[in-house]
Design a protein around this motif. Sequence first.
Motif, short mmCIF file in Angstrom:
data_model
loop_
_atom_site.label_atom_id
_atom_site.label_comp_id
_atom_site.label_asym_id
_atom_site.label_seq_id
_atom_site.Cartn_x
_atom_site.Cartn_y
_atom_site.Cartn_z
N GLU A 1 0.69 -1.26 -0.37
CA GLU A 1 -0.27 -0.17 -0.20
C GLU A 1 1.05 1.48 -0.26
OE1 GLU A 1 -3.93 1.11 1.94
OE2 GLU A 1 -2.40 0.56 3.79
N GLY A 2 0.25 1.99 -1.01
CA GLY A 2 1.16 3.63 -1.00
C GLY A 2 2.47 2.57 -2.22
N LYS A 3 3.03 2.25 -2.49
CA LYS A 3 3.99 2.30 -3.74
C LYS A 3 4.24 1.40 -4.80
CE LYS A 3 7.08 1.26 1.04
NZ LYS A 3 8.51 -0.14 1.34
N ASP A 4 4.67 1.28 -5.21
CA ASP A 4 4.72 1.40 -6.58
C ASP A 4 4.66 0.09 -7.08
OD1 ASP A 4 4.30 3.36 -8.02
OD2 ASP A 4 6.98 4.11 -8.18
N PRO A 5 4.00 -1.01 -7.38
CA PRO A 5 3.78 -2.50 -8.09
C PRO A 5 5.56 -2.52 -8.13
CG PRO A 5 2.29 -1.42 -9.49
CD PRO A 5 2.82 -0.60 -8.54
#
Length: 99
Positions: free
Chosen positions: A39-43
């Motif tokens: 959550e909140g980060k790039d995949p």
Amino acid sequence: MTNVTFEPGCRNNWHIHYSKFPIGQILICVDGEGWYQEEGKDPIKLKIGDVVEIPSNVKHWHGATCDKWFSHIAFSIPDSEAETEWCEEVTDEEYGKLK
């Protein structure tokens, strides 16, 4: 240890592995291509041989790319207090933005 296989486009819900240890789960990618996202980060795109150390108490999801099967071995450090909270689905809109 669990061997998990996702068909193309399949992914699990957002979820959290609660544990007293710093690592909540480890994924070892054994076939195909997949995605992992906190959550909140790039995949992050995953391929055979990749290892993901998922921190405890961090909301995340993982699954296959839209056009490839994906398999990983998942395991956690044994912890009598560990539990997993399953959250909302990864929407088609969120998933559809992955390239």
